[in-house]
Scaffold this active site. Structure first.
Site, short mmCIF file in Angstrom:
data_model
loop_
_atom_site.label_atom_id
_atom_site.label_comp_id
_atom_site.label_asym_id
_atom_site.label_seq_id
_atom_site.Cartn_x
_atom_site.Cartn_y
_atom_site.Cartn_z
N LYS A 16 -13.28 5.04 8.04
CA LYS A 16 -13.95 5.43 7.11
C LYS A 16 -15.83 5.30 6.64
O LYS A 16 -16.08 6.79 6.32
CB LYS A 16 -13.72 5.12 5.49
CG LYS A 16 -13.98 6.42 4.33
CD LYS A 16 -12.80 6.16 3.38
CE LYS A 16 -13.34 5.35 2.84
NZ LYS A 16 -13.79 4.79 1.19
N HIS A 29 0.97 -0.72 0.78
CA HIS A 29 -0.08 -0.32 0.30
C HIS A 29 1.00 1.57 -0.22
O HIS A 29 1.78 1.69 0.51
CB HIS A 29 -1.05 -0.22 1.35
CG HIS A 29 -1.80 -1.34 0.90
ND1 HIS A 29 -2.84 -0.81 0.08
CD2 HIS A 29 -2.26 -1.98 1.37
CE1 HIS A 29 -3.85 -1.78 0.57
NE2 HIS A 29 -3.74 -2.19 1.20
#
Length: 902
Positions: A569, A167
């Site tokens: 999120k 990532h």
């Protein structure tokens, strides 16, 4: 340039000070002086480089901004205003030079801190101060609670399983990272300069040379790395640290277990670490990871591990110069030698000439030759290598244990149990594949591919690629063994069908279910709704015939992955933390009911909004039954280098994580977490309700996503060539669903707001009027205490003055006020809950580190704001524009200064 030392945040994570406080305090005082000297040295050398490169005026500008930033941070609003004016008055070239100067400083400070951490560890070892959170202490405590036999059983079953991922949270270029490592090596040589080595003056000249190179190296990548570039970057970590430290960790434990008999008795420490990798295999949202790339990644990994094993076997073999007169071979070794001669007469004969009376040496050197042949065969090399090559790691282990057994039977116990045992541990840990490649794909992609397969007719490129992956997995298992690639993760698992689809696709790809590769299909529960539905989906999973067969073959082992990023999120950091904890408890109870040996796989990132914070503390806060001696976790981006970039630090990290994994299931720890969860369940429910409502008030406001993109450098983060994977799922950001969790966190961190780590907690705590209840929860509920401590660290790295300026970039004052009001409330309520007068009161070293670093980050933030204002005002999109370049430079610098950015 005379920057002061900033103690490493990573060395200050512990909530309680371990025993031997006087020893540790003495060590800290002694080494802190050395740390200050290192940073002073490197800062002074950087100052010389700046003068040589840009003249005294450049250094003057840097020093002036530094002084104003420090004064502003300490409360001088006039100085802060002057600093803003100074930054606005810089020419574009000067602004870029100043930004690079502060960025280079942070790289130097970070490496000095890493060097300091290693120094601390060595000083502690020399002082004999035991580590309270180490493996030996964990085993001893476990023995007290469950008895020696049960403690031993749990130790034998221990498993720590880190999984490396690519990532894009590592903002440094590989060239920059390499330069930093060269400077670190020189600093270490300077620290231990011995007579006859390079003089201090020579080393300082070399340091100047390398710092000058670092200064002149552009910190911005011009092209995105390919997935194979990311694989090779990870291989540098495996080569330099991971391959070497694994036997060191096992040896530390073994020496403690055996005491004075260490080296004489057979080793007792199990090989409890396994590594995984998504690099080159994670295709969820990354179109550049193809079946071909995955196969190439496996080949690169195999080349590295087999070369490492070959070199180790050769090195050890050359030292086994034990004469047969004193150390006669066992019958089993004689038989092995005969088989080796029959298999490779030329190789055995050549080695025999050099060591005619050294049978153990001969056997191990032939083993080394066979490993070399295995490597050549794996790479598709010479045909003659295939006969000599090992068919499996188990065959290699059998030969090594034959040599070891012969040494023991002939009285050479120390040779049997020393370096040869290290090689055995390495084979047990890494096999021929190094790290298991774990394929990940989105459930939606599987559904689309299966629709095409069932319909017949022409298949899309995407569907052909999906099917090719299963053929690739089959080849990898045939070449390297089933352990090399059997886990298949389904992201956004929302039903049992999402998992069954994988098995149907595998059968379609290979022609039949019988020809399909061995697969352990792992659900990844990411959103709040998916976490809530997890046990129902798992009920369906274990009814699938393929899963039932795997459960029978594996001893009823099953793995479930939990996503931290998207859940945060989705519902905000507080609700996500509580939802993840509740889901783990439900899944653990489900596993117990169904006689499943469960492994929970934690998809944690480096930042608090992505599950960050001290990982060993997080392990101890898990629900009862959810760990049970097994902990699997992602190690992402910058975290990989932080945890595994140095051998001493890597040993410490693995030992801490293994110790926490053992202790998480200790009766006392499970009783504490269970009682706390029951006692504070109503409090948790109220915190969840209020925090989620507050979070939704922000993120569900009309136009929130475009506003977010306006007030943070989110779009510019996408321009940085951080990784091979795209930063967002669509072409624009109209909703949070369009945005990946990593840039969501990264952008808020860059804006010095850190919203993803704390938003909603202030309102939730304010809704609880009982001060005593909050204080009790902080003292007695590990999950709550960990959350409060992590939020304290997140808040300490925020800056209200800078946050106001970033938020002013968007024309939504009501949203800006909402964020700032919640920030102030969260700070107030966290201090109230923890009973602290100031943030990080219980972690003075970390508090000092943040305070020393923050003014320098402030200087970069002012430069970033200058660039953002210009870019936003003009609407220019040219990525080579001077303002855009300055913005990208400051993104790198702020990431280096704050460290836990993604």
């Amino acid at each position: 340039m005379s920057f002061p030392a900033a103690p490493s945040a990573a060395s200050a994570h512990s909530r309680s000070e371990p025993p031997a406080e006087h020893d540790r305090e003495r060590i800290r005082v002694e080494v802190d002086a050395a740390l200050r000297a290192d940073v002073s040295l490197l800062g002074g050398l950087l100052g010389r480089v700046l003068v040589e490169a840009g003249g005294a005026e450049l250094l003057d500008d840097v020093e002036r901004l530094r002084g104003l930033a420090i004064a502003g941070y300490e409360g001088d609003s006039e100085a802060f205003g002057i600093a803003e004016g100074l930054v606005e008055g810089f020419t574009p070239d000067r602004a870029e030079q100043v930004a690079r100067a502060f960025t280079v400083y942070f790289h130097l400070a970070n490496l000095a801190e890493e060097h300091h951490r290693v120094r601390v560890l060595r000083e502690r070892d020399a002082a004999g101060a035991p580590e309270a959170d180490g493996l030996a202490d964990a085993v001893a405590r476990l023995e007290q609670e469950v008895g020696a036999d049960e403690a031993r059983r749990r130790l034998d079953a221990l498993r720590f399983h880190p999984v490396f991922t690519a990532h894009p949270t590592e903002a440094r270029r590989r060239a920059v990272a390499s330069g930093i490592r060269r400077i670190a090596d020189l600093l270490a040589r300077r620290d231990g300069a011995a007579p006859g080595a390079l003089t201090t003056a020579d080393l300082d000249r070399r340091l100047l040379e390398e710092i000058d190179v670092l200064w002149r190296t552009s910190p911005i990548r011009t092209t995105r790395p390919t997935p194979l570039d990311e694989v090779r970057t990870a291989m540098s970590i495996f080569d330099q640290t991971v391959f070497e430290i694994v036997p060191r960790v096992y040896r530390l434990l073994d020496d403690w277990l055996l005491g004075d008999r260490a080296g004489l008795d057979a080793p007792q420490a199990p090989a409890f670490v396994r590594f995984g990798s998504w690099i080159g295999a994670d295709r969820d949202g990354n179109p550049f990871v193809t079946a071909e790339v995955t196969e190439q990644a496996a080949a690169v990994q195999a080349e590295h591990v087999l070369l490492g094993l070959e070199r180790a076997a050769t090195r050890i073999g050359r030292t086994l110069t034990l004469d047969s007169a004193d150390t006669p071979p066992s019958t089993e070794l004689v038989d092995l030698a005969a088989r080796q001669t029959a298999l490779a007469p030329d190789v055995a004969s050549q080695i025999g000439v050099r060591a005619p009376h050294e049978p153990h040496r001969r056997a191990l050197l032939v083993i080394a030759a066979r490993i070399a042949a295995t490597r050549e065969h794996s790479a598709g090399g010479a045909a003659h290598g295939s006969a000599l090559a090992y068919a499996s790691p188990e065959d290699l282990l059998a030969d090594l244990r034959t040599v070891q057994g012969s040494l023991r039977s002939s009285g050479a116990a120390r040779s049997a149990n020393g370096e040869l045992q290290h090689l055995i541990w390495q084979v047990e840990t890494f096999g021929f594949h190094l790290a298991e490649l774990e394929v990940r794909q989105h459930s939606k992609v599987h559904r689309q591919a299966l629709d095409e397969v069932r319909a017949g007719g022409e298949q899309s490129d995407q569907t052909r690629e999906v099917l090719d992956v299963f053929r690739t997995i089959t080849r990898l298992q045939q070449r390297y063994g089933v352990r090399a690639a059997r886990r298949y993760i389904v992201s956004f698992t929302q039903s049992t069908d999402d998992l069954a689809n994988v098995y149907e696709l595998a059968a379609a790809a290979l022609g039949s279910a019988e020809d399909a590769p061995v697969l352990d299909v792992i659900p990844l529960f990411e959103t709040f709704a998916d976490l809530d539905a997890a046990t129902g989906i798992l009920d369906g999973l274990i009814t699938l015939p393929q899963v039932q067969a795997r459960l029978e073959a594996s001893g009823r082992k099953l793995e479930v992955m939990l996503g931290y990023s998207d859940s945060s999120k989705d519902v905000g950091p507080v609700s996500a933390t509580l939802a993840l904890h509740a889901a783990q408890a439900r899944i653990a109870r489900w596993a117990a009911r169904n006689d499943i040996e469960l492994t929970l796989f934690h998809g944690r990132g480096g930042a608090l909004g992505r599950g960050g914070g001290p990982a060993n503390e997080a392990v101890l806060a898990q629900p009862p039954g959810s760990v049970d001696g097994r902990f699997k976790v992602t190690e992402q981006g910058e975290v990989i280098f932080a945890h595994y970039g140095d051998q001493a630090i890597a040993v410490r990290h693995v030992e801490q994580m293994a110790a926490a994994t053992l202790l998480a299931s200790a009766p006392s720890n499970e009783a504490r977490t269970r009682e706390a969860a029951d006692r504070f369940a109503e409090l948790g429910s109220r915190l969840d309700e209020v925090s989620r409502a507050r979070f939704f008030e922000l993120v569900k406001a009309d136009g929130f996503a475009p506003w977010f993109a306006q007030v943070t450098p989110m779009e510019e983060v996408g321009l940085l060539a951080l990784g091979s994977r795209p930063a967002r799922r669509g072409l624009s950001v109209e909703s949070l669903e369009d945005l990946r969790a990593i840039p969501w966190v990264f952008a808020w961190t860059q804006a010095r707001i850190n919203l993803t780590g704390w938003f909603g907690l202030g309102s939730a705590l304010a809704a609880i009027e009982d001060d005593a209840l909050l204080r009790e929860a902080y003292a007695e509920w590990p999950l709550f205490a960990s959350m409060i401590d992590n939020v304290e660290m997140s808040l300490a790295k925020t800056d209200v003055r800078l946050a106001e300026r970033y938020l002013a970039l968007g024309d939504r004052p009501e949203l800006a006020s909402l964020v700032l009001d919640e920030l102030a409330l969260t700070r107030e309520q966290v201090l109230r809950t923890a009973g602290h007068a100031e943030l990080l009161a219980r972690r003075p070293v970390l508090r000092r580190a943040v305070r020393l670093r923050s003014p320098y980050v402030d200087a970069l933030s002012l430069l970033q704001l200058r660039a953002l204002r210009s870019v936003r005002a003009d609407g220019r999109v040219d990525p080579v524009d001077a303002d855009r370049r300055l913005l990208l430079l400051t993104v790198n610098g702020i990431a280096a200064g704050l460290q836990n950015t993604g």
